[in-house]
Design an enzyme around this catalytic site. Structure first.
Site, PDB file in Angstrom:
ATOM      1  N   GLY A 150      44.134  27.598  41.903  1.00 25.87           N
ATOM      2  CA  GLY A 150      43.101  28.288  41.318  1.00 25.87           C
ATOM      3  C   GLY A 150      43.958  29.073  40.147  1.00 25.87           C
ATOM      4  O   GLY A 150      45.277  28.851  40.150  1.00 25.87           O
ATOM      5  N   LYS A 171      52.075  32.260  43.393  1.00 23.84           N
ATOM      6  CA  LYS A 171      51.297  32.717  42.153  1.00 23.84           C
ATOM      7  C   LYS A 171      52.290  32.825  41.114  1.00 23.84           C
ATOM      8  O   LYS A 171      53.233  33.872  41.027  1.00 23.84           O
ATOM      9  CB  LYS A 171      50.291  33.980  42.268  1.00 23.84           C
ATOM     10  CG  LYS A 171      49.560  34.400  41.260  1.00 23.84           C
ATOM     11  CD  LYS A 171      48.898  35.658  41.322  1.00 23.84           C
ATOM     12  CE  LYS A 171      47.779  35.863  40.583  1.00 23.84           C
ATOM     13  NZ  LYS A 171      46.601  34.982  40.868  1.00 23.84           N
ATOM     14  N   ASP A 267      40.237  45.498  39.296  1.00 25.46           N
ATOM     15  CA  ASP A 267      39.786  44.132  39.315  1.00 25.46           C
ATOM     16  C   ASP A 267      38.953  43.574  40.836  1.00 25.46           C
ATOM     17  O   ASP A 267      39.190  42.424  41.160  1.00 25.46           O
ATOM     18  CB  ASP A 267      40.731  43.004  38.913  1.00 25.46           C
ATOM     19  CG  ASP A 267      39.958  41.787  38.303  1.00 25.46           C
ATOM     20  OD1 ASP A 267      38.683  41.964  37.996  1.00 25.46           O
ATOM     21  OD2 ASP A 267      40.449  40.986  38.011  1.00 25.46           O
TER      22      ASP A 267
END
Length: 433
Positions: A150, A171, A267
């Site tokens: 993703g 990541k 977030d």
């Protein structure tokens, strides 16, 4: 060093502005030559011999004959001018070389100190420090980045495998705002944050231009692919959905109160809730707001952080209040309502315009009808949905002071739906939804 450069500039100005005669007189007053020093260089010149070898024969130069053209006759003023020019050039070379060397040594020393500080930080935490990997190792772990999991506002995630065979999520971060020491400090802080409902950091990469975080791998991916699916409630079931909601609340309560340093996530959304093989929820991407500049889709103007649809009013505008952990509570409430509705809270493609903004619609169902019969639920199912909806409505109150803390949210989950009061009707914040 600057004084030497200034001296060279003054001498250069004298050479360029003065007449040859004046230069001759000036050089005669100082010396018939010159010397220039630095740490690694020594330059000397004279208009007369300054070294005579042993047993050397003296040479006598006869005067020039009258027939020699005047232009070719060596004059004292000409020799003095040349000597002065050479002196100035030597001084400038020495000063420039010294400045360059000092600047190089300063850069090397600074980088060396930073490297030593980073190593010292990692050594201080011993086995508790996250493991550092090289970029080449991450390339091997991810099979040259062959499987992309993703991409979000903070970076791109790839699936990888550690040398011991355990799967991980790598990541790669972009738009970094911190230097190496700040990055390692934040990484250590993330590593020390440990909770069953928070994703575990395994390691990191700190290179010249590449920085990455290595997390434990979550085989069931993120929550968004389940709650927005057409048969989401059939896939997960209301009981499992309820467990996920309470697990997220526990993870947020830990970030706000339980860990060493209070962390505001900024977030919270279904995309950042990962599910392990047993569908236990784990909060991801916490602590990254200090490391990265979010993309435009994250509305970074005026320092605002978050994702459209989940941003608390005070994050968008300070006239609503002060940014705090209550800002995460708002985002959690919006996510909770999306879990109940199985859809985005703002949906334009609906038959009834009153259903466009889900918080308003579900509030009317609870306040006017006292139930969620319109969702075609069984009694036990409705009990769970109604409790989640009421808690979600409390969390999205416009005023931060009207919202519960995450500790209070957990207390509300312990009560029955009938024990929970519906919050007062206010104009729900939807200016940027």
């Amino acid at each position: 060093m600057d004084s030497r450069l200034a001296l060279a500039a003054v001498v250069c100005a004298i050479v360029l502005c003065a007449t040859p005669a004046a230069l001759a007189q000036t050089v005669q007053v100082w010396t018939r030559g010159g010397r220039a020093y630095s740490l690694t260089c020594y330059t000397r010149f004279e208009v007369v011999p300054f070294y005579r070898p042993p047993n050397a024969t003296s040479l006598v130069v006869a005067a020039a004959s009258p027939a020699t053209p005047p232009a070719l006759q060596p004059t004292e003023s000409g020799v003095s001018t040349i000597a002065a020019v050479l002196l100035v050039m030597s001084c400038i070379i020495v000063v420039v070389k010294s400045r360059s060397r000092a600047k190089f040594e300063m850069i090397i020393g600074k980088n060396s100190n930073r490297k030593e500080n980073i190593e010292e930080l990692l050594d201080n935490y011993g086995s508790l420090a996250p493991k550092r990997y090289k970029y080449s190792q991450l390339k091997d772990m991810t099979g040259s980045f062959s499987e992309k999991l993703g991409e979000g506002g903070y970076g791109t995630v790839y699936k990888g495998t550690l040398p011991d065979g355990n799967p991980v999520a790598v990541k790669f971060l972009h738009d970094l705002t911190s230097n190496g020491e700040e990055f390692v400090n934040e990484v250590i802080s993330i590593r020390r944050t440990s909770h069953i409902n928070v994703v575990t950091l395994v390691g990191f990469c700190l290179g010249a231009s590449k920085r990455a975080l290595i997390y434990e791998y979550m085989p069931n991916g993120s929550l968004d692919k389940f709650i927005y699916a057409e048969n989401s409630k059939i896939t997960l079931g209301w009981d499992k959905l309820y467990e996920i909601a309470t697990g997220i609340a526990r993870g947020l309560e830990y970030l706000h109160r339980g860990c060493n340093t209070r962390i505001i996530h900024f977030d919270i959304k279904p995309h950042n809730i990962l599910l392990d093989h047993d569908f236990v929820p784990k909060i991801a991407d916490f602590g990254l707001a200090k490391l990265c500049n979010p993309k435009e889709s994250y509305l970074s103007m005026a320092g605002m952080r978050g994702t459209i649809g989940f941003i608390a009013p005070e994050v968008f505008s300070r006239r609503f209040g002060v940014v705090s952990t209550k800002s995460d509570v708002y985002s959690y409430g919006m996510m909770l309502l999306e879990m109940v509705g199985g859809r985005k809270n703002l949906k334009s493609s609906v038959e009834n315009p009153s259903e466009m903004y889900f918080p308003d619609w579900i509030y009317r169902c609870l306040a006017d009808l006292g139930s969620l019969h319109t969702f075609d639920m069984e009694y036990e199912t409705e009990e769970i949905a109604r409790k989640m909806a009421v808690i979600g409505l409390w969390c999205i109150q416009v005023s931060p002071n009207s919202r519960p803390t995450m500790s209070k949210v957990l207390d509300m989950f312990e009560k029955s739906a009938d024990e929970l009061e519906i919050p007062p009707k206010h104009c729900f914040y939807s200016a940027i939804q």
